[in-house]
Motif scaffolding. Structure first.
Motif, mmCIF file in Angstrom:
data_model
loop_
_atom_site.group_PDB
_atom_site.id
_atom_site.type_symbol
_atom_site.label_atom_id
_atom_site.label_comp_id
_atom_site.label_asym_id
_atom_site.label_seq_id
_atom_site.Cartn_x
_atom_site.Cartn_y
_atom_site.Cartn_z
ATOM 1 N N ARG A 1 -19.587 -41.188 -64.232
ATOM 2 C CA ARG A 1 -18.946 -40.195 -63.368
ATOM 3 C C ARG A 1 -17.528 -40.588 -62.980
ATOM 4 O O ARG A 1 -16.784 -39.766 -62.441
ATOM 5 C CB ARG A 1 -19.777 -39.984 -62.103
ATOM 6 C CG ARG A 1 -21.138 -39.358 -62.374
ATOM 7 C CD ARG A 1 -21.873 -39.087 -61.078
ATOM 8 N NE ARG A 1 -21.158 -38.125 -60.258
ATOM 9 C CZ ARG A 1 -21.539 -37.727 -59.054
ATOM 10 N NH1 ARG A 1 -22.659 -38.227 -58.530
ATOM 11 N NH2 ARG A 1 -20.839 -36.862 -58.359
ATOM 12 N N ILE B 1 -13.576 -25.271 -59.104
ATOM 13 C CA ILE B 1 -13.702 -25.679 -57.707
ATOM 14 C C ILE B 1 -13.516 -24.444 -56.830
ATOM 15 O O ILE B 1 -12.543 -23.697 -56.987
ATOM 16 C CB ILE B 1 -12.673 -26.762 -57.351
ATOM 17 C CG1 ILE B 1 -12.870 -27.990 -58.253
ATOM 18 C CG2 ILE B 1 -12.784 -27.151 -55.885
ATOM 19 C CD1 ILE B 1 -11.830 -29.058 -58.046
ATOM 20 N N GLU B 2 -14.436 -24.259 -55.922
ATOM 21 C CA GLU B 2 -14.351 -23.131 -54.996
ATOM 22 C C GLU B 2 -13.396 -23.483 -53.860
ATOM 23 O O GLU B 2 -13.622 -24.430 -53.106
ATOM 24 C CB GLU B 2 -15.736 -22.794 -54.449
ATOM 25 C CG GLU B 2 -15.742 -21.584 -53.530
ATOM 26 C CD GLU B 2 -17.127 -21.264 -53.009
ATOM 27 O OE1 GLU B 2 -17.260 -20.321 -52.210
ATOM 28 O OE2 GLU B 2 -18.078 -21.990 -53.395
ATOM 29 N N THR C 1 -16.622 -31.223 -53.242
ATOM 30 C CA THR C 1 -16.989 -30.214 -54.240
ATOM 31 C C THR C 1 -18.434 -29.744 -54.128
ATOM 32 O O THR C 1 -18.786 -28.735 -54.739
ATOM 33 C CB THR C 1 -16.752 -30.780 -55.652
ATOM 34 O OG1 THR C 1 -17.490 -31.996 -55.801
ATOM 35 C CG2 THR C 1 -15.273 -31.052 -55.876
ATOM 36 N N THR C 2 -19.257 -30.438 -53.368
ATOM 37 C CA THR C 2 -20.657 -30.044 -53.207
ATOM 38 C C THR C 2 -20.980 -29.929 -51.720
ATOM 39 O O THR C 2 -20.392 -30.647 -50.891
ATOM 40 C CB THR C 2 -21.603 -31.066 -53.864
ATOM 41 O OG1 THR C 2 -21.426 -32.344 -53.249
ATOM 42 C CG2 THR C 2 -21.304 -31.179 -55.359
ATOM 43 N N PRO C 3 -21.908 -29.068 -51.331
ATOM 44 C CA PRO C 3 -22.276 -28.952 -49.914
ATOM 45 C C PRO C 3 -22.835 -30.249 -49.335
ATOM 46 O O PRO C 3 -22.583 -30.566 -48.158
ATOM 47 C CB PRO C 3 -23.328 -27.837 -49.916
ATOM 48 C CG PRO C 3 -23.050 -27.055 -51.154
ATOM 49 C CD PRO C 3 -22.560 -28.033 -52.161
ATOM 50 N N ARG C 4 -23.578 -30.979 -50.129
ATOM 51 C CA ARG C 4 -24.144 -32.235 -49.632
ATOM 52 C C ARG C 4 -23.048 -33.243 -49.316
ATOM 53 O O ARG C 4 -23.050 -33.878 -48.252
ATOM 54 C CB ARG C 4 -25.109 -32.794 -50.667
ATOM 55 C CG ARG C 4 -25.784 -34.090 -50.256
ATOM 56 C CD ARG C 4 -26.729 -34.568 -51.343
ATOM 57 N NE ARG C 4 -27.396 -35.814 -50.971
ATOM 58 C CZ ARG C 4 -28.242 -36.467 -51.758
ATOM 59 N NH1 ARG C 4 -28.527 -35.975 -52.959
ATOM 60 N NH2 ARG C 4 -28.802 -37.578 -51.335
ATOM 61 N N ALA C 5 -22.096 -33.390 -50.224
ATOM 62 C CA ALA C 5 -20.983 -34.308 -49.982
ATOM 63 C C ALA C 5 -20.147 -33.850 -48.790
ATOM 64 O O ALA C 5 -19.652 -34.677 -48.003
ATOM 65 C CB ALA C 5 -20.114 -34.415 -51.229
ATOM 66 N N ARG C 6 -20.005 -32.536 -48.630
ATOM 67 C CA ARG C 6 -19.225 -32.035 -47.499
ATOM 68 C C ARG C 6 -19.909 -32.362 -46.175
ATOM 69 O O ARG C 6 -19.229 -32.717 -45.188
ATOM 70 C CB ARG C 6 -19.025 -30.526 -47.653
ATOM 71 C CG ARG C 6 -18.100 -29.933 -46.594
ATOM 72 C CD ARG C 6 -17.827 -28.463 -46.859
ATOM 73 N NE ARG C 6 -17.081 -28.291 -48.107
ATOM 74 C CZ ARG C 6 -17.580 -27.749 -49.210
ATOM 75 N NH1 ARG C 6 -18.835 -27.332 -49.242
ATOM 76 N NH2 ARG C 6 -16.843 -27.617 -50.286
#
Length: 353
Positions: A8, A18-19, A171-176
């Protein structure tokens, strides 16, 4: 053997989709509530309300004397709110993100956030001019318009923006969610550390939290400008790359000579060879034969001289030999040895008259 974690870290083959956050109703409501909280704190300090009295009580409590064992650790922890070191660390991480995702948006978003932070927090600091607890002159006074620059707290606002930008760019809800919790803990700790050390009032920290949160909530309004700036920078990069490319040349085989290119020269009239008509040479031969033979007819002399001139032009090494007396008009060429032969030419026997 490589694992998924190291895989990664490689650069993605194509830019990911990317949103980009937009100014939704929820975000707009949070922005309005935070702005109202910001204005309420400023007004409370301006009118010397109960918030100013709370500031003085905390300052006179002197937390650094109550828990002296924490002082050494918190002196280093407060660096997480300094703009220089934190901006360098976060810029390094976002620079890698930009390289991996083929986009300049992370770095441009960080630059826009820091620019907004400096403009908003710096202007309020200079405008209100509040003095810090160590420079307070009158107990119970808000210490405003005295030439200071601590209201709101820059360390606290910088901690909110610098670490909160990581959650904003996730980039992901979990990371946010994880990065939002981490940035909130860091910013909360930095603000309370400044109160513990005695460099800020409690109201300074509250206003710093609100100022940093306002910057993060206002970033979606800056996204169109960030996109135009990224497009301009990438187009400028493509132009510079196109100028630096070498000029294409003719294909040359490996180890072979390069074809030479010479300028073409226009042919002029001076380069044309001088051509004389055969009649002029025939006339000259006729006159010579007449003067030598003395009585030979002009027609026979002219034909013989014409043939001699033609043989002379065809064979530049041939030598014409003219006879004397009655045989002067019948001049014949001597035999010529072929080129490259060493045998002397044979002489023809003289014919009787």
């Amino acid at each position: 053997m490589r694992t998924d974690i190291f895989a990664r870290l490689d650069r993605e083959p194509e830019p990911p989709k990317i949103e980009i956050p937009r100014m939704s109703r929820t975000r707009l409501a949070l922005f309005g509530g935070t702005l109202a909280f910001y204005a309420a704190i400023v007004v409370a300090v301006l009118i010397s309300s109960w918030l100013v009295l709370l500031d003085w009580k905390v300052m006179l409590f002197r937390p650094y004397q109550q828990w002296p064992d924490l002082h050494a650790f918190l002196d280093y922890y407060v660096v997480l709110g300094q703009r220089g070191p934190t901006a360098v660390m976060v810029a390094a991480w976002l620079g890698w993100r930009s390289w991996r995702q083929h986009t300049l948006r992370p770095l441009l978003a960080l630059g826009a956030a820091l620019l907004l932070l400096n403009a908003t927090v710096g202007s309020v600091k200079l405008g209100l001019g509040r003095l810090g607890p160590h420079y307070a002159t009158q107990i119970g006074s808000p210490e405003l318009f005295a030439g200071g620059d601590i209201f709101p707290s820059g360390h606290t606002a910088n901690a909110v923006v610098t670490w909160g930008i990581l959650a904003y760019l996730a980039t992901t809800p979990r990371a946010r969610r994880y990065l939002s919790a981490l940035s909130a803990v860091v910013a909360l700790g930095v603000g309370l550390t400044t109160v513990y050390i005695g460099t800020h009032w409690l109201s300074d920290v509250l206003l710093g939290w609100a100022a940093g949160l306002l910057v993060l909530l206002a970033l979606p309004w800056c996204e169109p400008l960030i996109g135009r700036t990224e497009a301009f920078i990438l187009s400028l990069r493509d132009q510079l790359r196109a100028r630096s490319l070498p000029v294409p040349s003719l294909p040359v085989a490996s180890g072979g000579p390069r074809p030479a290119v010479y300028p073409q020269r226009l042919r002029s009239e001076e380069d044309e060879p001088v051509r004389r008509p055969l009649g002029a040479s025939a006339g000259a031969g006729t006159g010579t034969g007449t003067a030598t033979g003395g009585g030979t007819s002009a027609g026979a002399g002219g034909a013989t001289s014409t043939a001699t001139a033609q043989l002379t032009q065809a064979r530049p090494h041939a030598v014409t030999r003219s006879g004397h007396g009655s045989h002067g008009a019948h001049s014949t060429p001597s035999p010529v040895a072929p080129p490259g032969s060493r045998r002397p030419p044979r002489s023809r026997p003289a014919s009787g008259s």
